[in-house]
Design a protein around this motif. Structure first.
Motif, PDB file in Angstrom:
ATOM      1  N   PHE A  60      -3.084  -3.089  10.324  1.00 23.02           N
ATOM      2  CA  PHE A  60      -2.056  -2.730   9.353  1.00 23.02           C
ATOM      3  C   PHE A  60      -0.770  -3.374   9.842  1.00 23.02           C
ATOM      4  CE2 PHE A  60       1.237   0.324   7.771  1.00 23.02           C
ATOM      5  CZ  PHE A  60       1.043   0.116   6.412  1.00 23.02           C
ATOM      6  N   SER A  98       0.819  -1.201   0.000  1.00 20.87           N
ATOM      7  CA  SER A  98       0.000   0.000   0.000  1.00 20.87           C
ATOM      8  C   SER A  98       0.855   1.255   0.000  1.00 20.87           C
ATOM      9  CB  SER A  98      -0.904  -0.009   1.230  1.00 20.87           C
ATOM     10  OG  SER A  98      -0.097  -0.036   2.400  1.00 20.87           O
ATOM     11  N   GLU A 138      -2.581  -3.620   4.555  1.00 13.20           N
ATOM     12  CA  GLU A 138      -3.779  -3.160   5.249  1.00 13.20           C
ATOM     13  C   GLU A 138      -4.745  -4.325   5.329  1.00 13.20           C
ATOM     14  OE1 GLU A 138      -5.667   0.256   3.575  1.00 13.20           O
ATOM     15  OE2 GLU A 138      -3.809   1.384   3.509  1.00 13.20           O
ATOM     16  N   SER A 187      -4.872   2.899   9.422  1.00 17.60           N
ATOM     17  CA  SER A 187      -5.516   1.640   9.066  1.00 17.60           C
ATOM     18  C   SER A 187      -5.366   0.644  10.201  1.00 17.60           C
ATOM     19  CB  SER A 187      -4.870   1.057   7.812  1.00 17.60           C
ATOM     20  OG  SER A 187      -5.045   1.925   6.729  1.00 17.60           O
ATOM     21  N   ASN A 234       1.894   4.803   9.465  1.00 18.03           N
ATOM     22  CA  ASN A 234       0.536   4.348   9.142  1.00 18.03           C
ATOM     23  C   ASN A 234      -0.379   5.576   9.123  1.00 18.03           C
ATOM     24  OD1 ASN A 234      -1.923   3.004   8.862  1.00 18.03           O
ATOM     25  ND2 ASN A 234      -1.833   2.021  10.859  1.00 18.03           N
ATOM     26  N   ARG A 245      -2.761   6.675   7.374  1.00 18.27           N
ATOM     27  CA  ARG A 245      -4.209   6.536   7.177  1.00 18.27           C
ATOM     28  C   ARG A 245      -4.889   5.936   8.404  1.00 18.27           C
ATOM     29  NH1 ARG A 245      -4.208   4.853   0.904  1.00 18.27           N
ATOM     30  NH2 ARG A 245      -3.469   2.874   1.703  1.00 18.27           N
TER      31      ARG A 245
END
Length: 189
Positions: free
Chosen positions: A154, A37, A169, A151, A147, A149
C-alpha cells in the motif's frame, strides 16, 4: 437475468461516478494515477509519526515524519516480508529513490511484520538493495490510522506541502512507467 444485469449496471455506474468524483476532487497538478482507495484520505495530511528503524536494516535510528512534512515529497510504502508483490515494489521504488533523492524525495518503508517475523524486515530490505528508511510498526498504531485494512503493498504519496496526493493498494510491474512519471511530477521535474 435482466434484474441481475440491471443491478450490476447500477453498481458499475455508481462505482465509475465515485471514482471520477474522487479523481476530480484532487487538483490537476496532483500526480494521480487512478481512483484512490480512500484509506488515507487524499487531500488530507498523514500523522506526524515517529517509528523505529528495522533491526538490521538500512536506517540508522528512526524515521520522523514531522521532519519531512511541508519540506520534502515523501512516499510511504506499507510492506511485509511475506508479501510477494512487495518484493518487486521495494527495488522499483529504490531505483526512483536513487534517481530523485537529490531533488528531495524521501521514501519510508513501514514493515507490517508482527513480532514473529519483524526481525526479518531489515535483512530482507538490505537483501533487496533498499537504502531508504525502513521502519517497523509493531503496535500497528500508524498502520491502523492510515492503512486500516492492512493492505500490502500500500503506497501513499505526500507532496512538498504535506498533503496526501495519491494512494494505491497493490503493485504490478505493468504500472512502473505510470508510477515513474507520477513520482517525477511529485518531485517537480
Amino acid at each position: 437475468m435482466s434484474m441481475k444485469l440491471s443491478r450490476l449496471s447500477l453498481v458499475l455506474a455508481l462505482g465509475a461516478t465515485i471514482a471520477a468524483a474522487s479523481i476530480a476532487a484532487v487538483p490537476a497538478s496532483t500526480p494521480v494515477l487512478g481512483a484512490s482507495s480512500a484509506l488515507a484520505r487524499v487531500g488530507g495530511r498523514p500523522p506526524p509519526f515517529t517509528l523505529p528503524a528495522a533491526t538490521g536494516g538500512p536506517s540508522r535510528d528512526e524515521f520522523r515524519m514531522a521532519d519531512h512534512l511541508g519540506q520534502h515529497p515523501v512516499v510511504i510504502l506499507f510492506w511485509a516480508t511475506w508479501c510477494v508483490p512487495c518484493q518487486q515494489e521495494l527495488p522499483f521504488y529504490q531505483s526512483l529513490y536513487e534517481r530523485y533523492r537529490d531533488r528531495g524525495l524521501r521514501i519510508v518503508g513501514i514493515s507490517m511484520d508482527d513480532a514473529r517475523t519483524v526481525m526479518r524486515a531489515g535483512p530482507a530490505a538490505r537483501r533487496l538493495g533498499v537504502t531508504f528508511d525502513v521502519v517497523t510498526d509493531l503496535d500497528t498504531r500508524i498502520t491502523t490510522q492510515i492503512n486500516p485494512r492492512r493492505s500490502a503493498p500500500f503506497s501513499i504519496w505526500v507532496d512538498r506541502d504535506g498533503r496526501i496526493v495519491w494512494e494505491r493498494e497493490g503493485f504490478a510491474p505493468a504500472e512502473q512507467q505510470a508510477i515513474s512519471e507520477g513520482v517525477a511530477r511529485l518531485v517537480g521535474q
